[in-house]
Scaffold this motif. Structure first.
Motif, PDB file in Angstrom:
ATOM      1  N   GLY A  56      25.783  92.437  35.396  1.00  0.00           N
ATOM      2  CA  GLY A  56      24.913  91.807  36.285  1.00  0.00           C
ATOM      3  C   GLY A  56      23.476  92.374  36.568  1.00  0.00           C
ATOM      4  O   GLY A  56      23.447  93.581  36.638  1.00  0.00           O
ATOM      5  N   ALA A  57      22.611  91.489  36.969  1.00  0.00           N
ATOM      6  CA  ALA A  57      21.283  91.865  37.475  1.00  0.00           C
ATOM      7  C   ALA A  57      21.325  92.264  38.917  1.00  0.00           C
ATOM      8  O   ALA A  57      21.900  91.448  39.656  1.00  0.00           O
ATOM      9  N   GLY A  58      20.418  93.005  39.264  1.00  0.00           N
ATOM     10  CA  GLY A  58      20.363  93.304  40.846  1.00  0.00           C
ATOM     11  C   GLY A  58      21.548  94.171  41.304  1.00  0.00           C
ATOM     12  O   GLY A  58      21.871  94.983  40.714  1.00  0.00           O
ATOM     13  N   ARG A  59      21.724  93.723  42.838  1.00  0.00           N
ATOM     14  CA  ARG A  59      22.825  94.633  43.508  1.00  0.00           C
ATOM     15  C   ARG A  59      24.455  94.281  43.231  1.00  0.00           C
ATOM     16  O   ARG A  59      25.057  94.936  43.879  1.00  0.00           O
ATOM     17  N   GLY A  60      24.542  93.220  42.586  1.00  0.00           N
ATOM     18  CA  GLY A  60      25.876  92.837  42.544  1.00  0.00           C
ATOM     19  C   GLY A  60      26.147  92.322  41.120  1.00  0.00           C
ATOM     20  O   GLY A  60      25.023  92.059  40.067  1.00  0.00           O
ATOM     21  N   PHE A  61      27.490  92.469  40.785  1.00  0.00           N
ATOM     22  CA  PHE A  61      27.752  91.859  39.517  1.00  0.00           C
ATOM     23  C   PHE A  61      27.962  90.259  39.398  1.00  0.00           C
ATOM     24  O   PHE A  61      27.241  89.670  38.619  1.00  0.00           O
ATOM     25  N   CYS A  62      28.936  89.740  40.233  1.00  0.00           N
ATOM     26  CA  CYS A  62      28.966  88.172  40.343  1.00  0.00           C
ATOM     27  C   CYS A  62      29.809  87.753  41.508  1.00  0.00           C
ATOM     28  O   CYS A  62      30.780  88.563  41.895  1.00  0.00           O
ATOM     29  N   ALA A  63      29.143  87.180  42.449  1.00  0.00           N
ATOM     30  CA  ALA A  63      29.937  86.554  43.554  1.00  0.00           C
ATOM     31  C   ALA A  63      30.707  85.384  43.161  1.00  0.00           C
ATOM     32  O   ALA A  63      31.116  84.625  44.173  1.00  0.00           O
ATOM     33  N   GLY A  64      31.063  85.138  42.144  1.00  0.00           N
ATOM     34  CA  GLY A  64      31.919  84.055  41.722  1.00  0.00           C
ATOM     35  C   GLY A  64      31.363  82.592  41.679  1.00  0.00           C
ATOM     36  O   GLY A  64      30.103  82.504  41.104  1.00  0.00           O
ATOM     37  N   GLN A  65      31.547  81.583  42.396  1.00  0.00           N
ATOM     38  CA  GLN A  65      31.014  80.144  42.276  1.00  0.00           C
ATOM     39  C   GLN A  65      29.782  80.185  43.346  1.00  0.00           C
ATOM     40  O   GLN A  65      30.015  80.433  44.509  1.00  0.00           O
ATOM     41  N   ASP A  66      28.752  79.452  42.848  1.00  0.00           N
ATOM     42  CA  ASP A  66      27.719  79.366  44.017  1.00  0.00           C
ATOM     43  C   ASP A  66      27.969  77.860  44.582  1.00  0.00           C
ATOM     44  O   ASP A  66      28.265  76.841  43.859  1.00  0.00           O
ATOM     45  N   LEU A  67      28.562  78.236  45.805  1.00  0.00           N
ATOM     46  CA  LEU A  67      29.127  76.929  46.692  1.00  0.00           C
ATOM     47  C   LEU A  67      27.909  75.888  46.794  1.00  0.00           C
ATOM     48  O   LEU A  67      28.303  74.665  47.062  1.00  0.00           O
ATOM     49  N   GLY A  68      26.743  76.483  46.577  1.00  0.00           N
ATOM     50  CA  GLY A  68      25.634  75.492  46.778  1.00  0.00           C
ATOM     51  C   GLY A  68      25.626  74.472  45.560  1.00  0.00           C
ATOM     52  O   GLY A  68      25.018  73.442  45.746  1.00  0.00           O
ATOM     53  N   ASP A  69      26.037  75.043  44.570  1.00  0.00           N
ATOM     54  CA  ASP A  69      26.063  73.910  43.478  1.00  0.00           C
ATOM     55  C   ASP A  69      27.076  72.762  43.464  1.00  0.00           C
ATOM     56  O   ASP A  69      27.016  71.795  42.570  1.00  0.00           O
ATOM     57  N   ARG A  70      28.072  72.847  44.360  1.00  0.00           N
ATOM     58  CA  ARG A  70      28.778  71.779  44.568  1.00  0.00           C
ATOM     59  C   ARG A  70      29.415  71.710  45.945  1.00  0.00           C
ATOM     60  O   ARG A  70      30.490  71.883  46.560  1.00  0.00           O
ATOM     61  N   ALA A  71      28.183  71.758  47.078  1.00  0.00           N
ATOM     62  CA  ALA A  71      28.489  71.789  48.244  1.00  0.00           C
ATOM     63  C   ALA A  71      29.434  70.599  48.612  1.00  0.00           C
ATOM     64  O   ALA A  71      29.394  69.618  48.594  1.00  0.00           O
ATOM     65  N   VAL A  72      30.206  71.224  49.752  1.00  0.00           N
ATOM     66  CA  VAL A  72      31.355  70.175  50.332  1.00  0.00           C
ATOM     67  C   VAL A  72      31.023  69.969  51.874  1.00  0.00           C
ATOM     68  O   VAL A  72      31.476  70.774  52.642  1.00  0.00           O
ATOM     69  N   ALA A  73      30.257  69.027  52.004  1.00  0.00           N
ATOM     70  CA  ALA A  73      30.049  68.874  53.397  1.00  0.00           C
ATOM     71  C   ALA A  73      31.254  68.302  54.269  1.00  0.00           C
ATOM     72  O   ALA A  73      32.260  67.547  53.874  1.00  0.00           O
ATOM     73  N   PRO A  74      31.415  68.544  55.599  1.00  0.00           N
ATOM     74  CA  PRO A  74      32.264  68.170  56.483  1.00  0.00           C
ATOM     75  C   PRO A  74      32.588  66.811  56.545  1.00  0.00           C
ATOM     76  O   PRO A  74      31.581  66.104  56.853  1.00  0.00           O
ATOM     77  N   GLY A  75      33.677  66.316  56.392  1.00  0.00           N
ATOM     78  CA  GLY A  75      33.956  64.690  56.139  1.00  0.00           C
ATOM     79  C   GLY A  75      33.150  64.097  54.782  1.00  0.00           C
ATOM     80  O   GLY A  75      33.624  62.795  54.535  1.00  0.00           O
ATOM     81  N   GLY A  76      32.770  64.946  53.862  1.00  0.00           N
ATOM     82  CA  GLY A  76      32.334  64.381  52.715  1.00  0.00           C
ATOM     83  C   GLY A  76      33.512  64.125  51.542  1.00  0.00           C
ATOM     84  O   GLY A  76      34.563  64.576  52.058  1.00  0.00           O
ATOM     85  N   ALA A  77      33.049  63.549  50.314  1.00  0.00           N
ATOM     86  CA  ALA A  77      34.252  63.463  49.451  1.00  0.00           C
ATOM     87  C   ALA A  77      34.518  64.431  48.870  1.00  0.00           C
ATOM     88  O   ALA A  77      33.869  65.768  48.681  1.00  0.00           O
ATOM     89  N   PRO A  78      35.860  64.698  48.576  1.00  0.00           N
ATOM     90  CA  PRO A  78      36.381  66.041  48.050  1.00  0.00           C
ATOM     91  C   PRO A  78      35.873  66.257  46.407  1.00  0.00           C
ATOM     92  O   PRO A  78      35.497  65.416  45.935  1.00  0.00           O
ATOM     93  N   VAL A  79      35.877  67.595  46.367  1.00  0.00           N
ATOM     94  CA  VAL A  79      35.592  68.069  45.103  1.00  0.00           C
ATOM     95  C   VAL A  79      36.928  68.480  44.317  1.00  0.00           C
ATOM     96  O   VAL A  79      37.728  69.064  44.593  1.00  0.00           O
ATOM     97  N   ASP A  80      36.871  67.917  42.982  1.00  0.00           N
ATOM     98  CA  ASP A  80      37.874  68.265  42.174  1.00  0.00           C
ATOM     99  C   ASP A  80      37.835  69.744  41.538  1.00  0.00           C
ATOM    100  O   ASP A  80      37.223  69.972  40.637  1.00  0.00           O
ATOM    101  N   LEU A  81      38.307  70.781  42.167  1.00  0.00           N
ATOM    102  CA  LEU A  81      38.072  72.121  41.776  1.00  0.00           C
ATOM    103  C   LEU A  81      39.126  72.372  40.536  1.00  0.00           C
ATOM    104  O   LEU A  81      38.627  73.400  39.837  1.00  0.00           O
ATOM    105  N   GLY A  82      39.977  71.601  40.411  1.00  0.00           N
ATOM    106  CA  GLY A  82      40.916  71.838  38.881  1.00  0.00           C
ATOM    107  C   GLY A  82      39.833  71.672  37.981  1.00  0.00           C
ATOM    108  O   GLY A  82      39.890  72.260  36.988  1.00  0.00           O
TER     109      GLY A  82
END
Length: 263
Positions: A56-82
């Motif tokens: 990875g570049a910079g100070r980290g290898f990988c923080a996993g999923q970018d939650l902003g790429d599939r943001a889940v707002a309170p009360g919003g529609a659910p996201v199919d993580l599967g």
């Protein structure tokens, strides 16, 4: 190809894939998944590639999923993580495991969530002393995906795997080495040199033999002893006819360094 989220190069038998979103700790988006998939396909197809280095570049290898790429707002529609796991993370893990060459993961900083388990999917993991591994899924009400529930108990046993999965504690690189989760922990300043030396070694090693060793070790978890012995016999039969085996024996007898071709 001009990649926006990764750096990729194949030179002198060494393929290097660098996750390159340092401002986001190299967390994954759908676009980055697509770029990584194309790079891995190129590695698999390029006959000159004999080892892959993933980092990875910079100070980290990988923080996993970018939650902003599939943001889940309170009360919003659910996201199919599967669907996300099936479409992106499972194919990534399977591609790394299936590559017919050693895969070195250089963990240069935090490896969290899916990032930690992508590292564990590689063949040899070398981590900087300041790096850490964190199965943060439980803090979001989730399970360790990206092969986490497969790799963790096999590498460190049920008790430690359960603790990491249910508590989400940060595991230092030093402790990860002590537990057998990774191959080696080195000082931060030594990481690049250590990985480069290992990559150069694999770039001149008997690649087909290493690929078969990788396949045999992966198969051993499902095979009976009898099945594994039969698998070993078949692979030894194949490898015994290769140029690299003949070269290895000749070099040993002649007391010289072998010149393996990787085929």
């Amino acid at each position: 190809m001009n990649y926006k989220n990764i750096l990729f190069d194949i030179s002198d038998g060494i393929a290097t894939l660098t996750l390159n979103r340092p401002d986001k700790l190299n967390s994954f988006t759908a676009e980055m998944h697509g770029e990584v998939r194309l790079a891995l396909e190129q590695v698999a197809a390029d006959r000159s590639a004999r080892v892959l280095v993933l980092t990875g570049a910079g100070r980290g290898f990988c923080a996993g999923q970018d939650l902003g790429d599939r943001a889940v707002a309170p009360g919003g529609a659910p996201v199919d993580l599967g669907e996300s796991v099936e479409k992106y993370y499972a194919p990534l893990v399977l591609s790394l495991r299936a590559l017919p060459m050693p895969v070195i993961c250089a963990v240069n900083g935090v490896a969290a969530g899916a990032g930690a388990n992508i590292a564990l999917a590689c063949d040899i993991v070398i981590a900087a002393r300041s790096a850490s591994f964190n199965e943060v899924f439980c803090k979001l009400g989730l399970i360790p995906d990206t092969g986490g529930t497969y790799f963790l108990p096999r590498l460190i046993g049920s008790a430690r795997a359960t603790g990491l999965a249910m508590l989400g504690d940060r595991l230092s690189a030093e402790r990860a080495e002590q537990w057998g989760l990774i191959w080696k922990c080195v000082d931060d300043a030594a990481l690049a040199g250590e990985v480069a030396a290992l990559a150069r070694h694999f770039a001149t090693a008997p690649t087909l033999g290493l690929a078969r060793a990788k396949q045999a070790l992966q198969a051993s978890g499902l095979n009976t002893l009898e099945q594994q012995l039969a698998l070993e016999a078949g692979m030894m039969r194949e490898l015994g006819y290769t140029e690299d085996y003949r070269e290895g024996v000749s070099a040993f007898m002649e007391k010289r360094s072998p010149a393996f071709k990787g085929k």
